[in-house]
Design a protein around this motif. Sequence first.
Motif, PDB file in Angstrom:
ATOM      1  N   UNK A  36       0.956  -1.321  -0.105  1.00 17.79           N
ATOM      2  CA  UNK A  36       0.020   0.226  -0.072  1.00 17.79           C
ATOM      3  C   UNK A  36       0.779   1.292  -0.179  1.00 17.79           C
ATOM      4  N   UNK A  37       1.972   1.195   0.793  1.00 14.62           N
ATOM      5  CA  UNK A  37       2.651   2.339   0.681  1.00 14.62           C
ATOM      6  C   UNK A  37       3.556   2.630  -0.449  1.00 14.62           C
ATOM      7  N   UNK A  38       4.148   1.502  -1.136  1.00 17.49           N
ATOM      8  CA  UNK A  38       4.696   1.634  -2.608  1.00 17.49           C
ATOM      9  C   UNK A  38       3.642   2.002  -3.697  1.00 17.49           C
ATOM     10  N   UNK A  39       2.248   1.746  -3.491  1.00 18.12           N
ATOM     11  CA  UNK A  39       1.294   2.217  -4.333  1.00 18.12           C
ATOM     12  C   UNK A  39       1.192   3.881  -4.117  1.00 18.12           C
ATOM     13  N   UNK A  40       1.062   4.096  -2.825  1.00 15.53           N
ATOM     14  CA  UNK A  40       0.980   5.667  -2.620  1.00 15.53           C
ATOM     15  C   UNK A  40       2.112   6.367  -3.036  1.00 15.53           C
ATOM     16  N   UNK A  41       3.151   5.820  -3.027  1.00 14.82           N
ATOM     17  CA  UNK A  41       4.513   6.745  -3.533  1.00 14.82           C
ATOM     18  C   UNK A  41       4.577   7.025  -4.874  1.00 14.82           C
ATOM     19  N   UNK A  42       4.346   5.583  -5.675  1.00 15.21           N
ATOM     20  CA  UNK A  42       4.005   5.747  -7.339  1.00 15.21           C
ATOM     21  C   UNK A  42       2.956   6.689  -7.636  1.00 15.21           C
ATOM     22  N   UNK A  43       1.833   6.479  -7.071  1.00 14.93           N
ATOM     23  CA  UNK A  43       0.663   7.440  -7.216  1.00 14.93           C
ATOM     24  C   UNK A  43       1.104   9.076  -7.142  1.00 14.93           C
ATOM     25  N   UNK A  44       1.810   9.142  -6.107  1.00 18.07           N
ATOM     26  CA  UNK A  44       2.496  10.714  -5.969  1.00 18.07           C
ATOM     27  C   UNK A  44       3.432  11.256  -6.891  1.00 18.07           C
ATOM     28  N   UNK A  45       4.186  10.188  -7.395  1.00 19.98           N
ATOM     29  CA  UNK A  45       5.080  10.423  -8.366  1.00 19.98           C
ATOM     30  C   UNK A  45       4.487  10.592  -9.962  1.00 19.98           C
ATOM     31  N   UNK A  46       3.585   9.738  -9.891  1.00 19.37           N
ATOM     32  CA  UNK A  46       2.654  10.026 -11.399  1.00 19.37           C
ATOM     33  C   UNK A  46       1.916  11.449 -11.249  1.00 19.37           C
ATOM     34  N   UNK A  47       1.448  11.708 -10.205  1.00 19.67           N
ATOM     35  CA  UNK A  47       0.618  12.980 -10.011  1.00 19.67           C
ATOM     36  C   UNK A  47       1.569  14.029 -10.274  1.00 19.67           C
ATOM     37  N   UNK A  48       2.888  13.876 -10.050  1.00 20.68           N
ATOM     38  CA  UNK A  48       4.000  15.121 -10.239  1.00 20.68           C
ATOM     39  C   UNK A  48       4.055  15.128 -11.653  1.00 20.68           C
ATOM     40  N   UNK A  49       4.056  14.101 -12.353  1.00 15.67           N
ATOM     41  CA  UNK A  49       4.242  14.343 -13.926  1.00 15.67           C
ATOM     42  C   UNK A  49       2.771  14.476 -14.532  1.00 15.67           C
ATOM     43  N   UNK A  50       1.903  14.575 -13.664  1.00 13.66           N
ATOM     44  CA  UNK A  50       0.296  15.035 -14.257  1.00 13.66           C
ATOM     45  C   UNK A  50      -0.222  13.788 -15.184  1.00 13.66           C
ATOM     46  N   UNK A  51       0.184  12.530 -14.675  1.00 11.50           N
ATOM     47  CA  UNK A  51      -0.322  11.462 -15.306  1.00 11.50           C
ATOM     48  C   UNK A  51      -1.706  10.935 -14.610  1.00 11.50           C
ATOM     49  N   UNK A  52      -2.743  10.897 -15.419  1.00 11.53           N
ATOM     50  CA  UNK A  52      -4.018  10.416 -14.858  1.00 11.53           C
ATOM     51  C   UNK A  52      -4.013   8.708 -14.993  1.00 11.53           C
ATOM     52  N   UNK A  53      -3.740   8.377 -13.468  1.00 14.05           N
ATOM     53  CA  UNK A  53      -3.949   6.906 -13.318  1.00 14.05           C
ATOM     54  C   UNK A  53      -5.108   6.016 -13.116  1.00 14.05           C
ATOM     55  N   UNK A  54      -6.238   6.897 -13.427  1.00  8.26           N
ATOM     56  CA  UNK A  54      -7.482   6.311 -13.203  1.00  8.26           C
ATOM     57  C   UNK A  54      -7.620   5.144 -14.236  1.00  8.26           C
ATOM     58  N   UNK A  55      -7.235   5.453 -15.595  1.00 10.17           N
ATOM     59  CA  UNK A  55      -7.241   4.464 -16.530  1.00 10.17           C
ATOM     60  C   UNK A  55      -6.407   3.036 -16.277  1.00 10.17           C
ATOM     61  N   UNK A  56      -5.659   3.107 -15.195  1.00  6.81           N
ATOM     62  CA  UNK A  56      -4.912   1.889 -15.087  1.00  6.81           C
ATOM     63  C   UNK A  56      -5.309   1.185 -13.813  1.00  6.81           C
ATOM     64  N   UNK A  57      -6.167   1.596 -13.079  1.00  8.55           N
ATOM     65  CA  UNK A  57      -6.582   1.170 -11.797  1.00  8.55           C
ATOM     66  C   UNK A  57      -7.669  -0.071 -12.132  1.00  8.55           C
ATOM     67  N   UNK A  58      -7.691  -1.072 -11.086  1.00 11.40           N
ATOM     68  CA  UNK A  58      -8.588  -2.077 -11.406  1.00 11.40           C
ATOM     69  C   UNK A  58      -9.995  -2.029 -10.669  1.00 11.40           C
TER      70      UNK A  58
END
Length: 58
Positions: A36-58
């Motif tokens: 869960x922590x690693x996912x949270x960190x990855x989300x934060x990093x992707x957010x910094x790049x303005x990447x919309x991750x909603x398309x990758x979530x299950x």
Amino acid sequence: MEQTMTLEEQKQVLIDAYVNLMRIKSFQKEENKELEYQIKVAKAKLSNYSVDISQFEY
């Protein structure tokens, strides 16, 4: 000779890492705080790049 990744390559590496973490999570039967922590960190990093991750979530 040092080669640096382009911004797009960096984004792709982070997206791949996030997708792999989500794949692992989908098979977890019990809570995994480190995952869960690693996912949270990855989300934060992707957010910094303005990447919309909603398309990758299950």
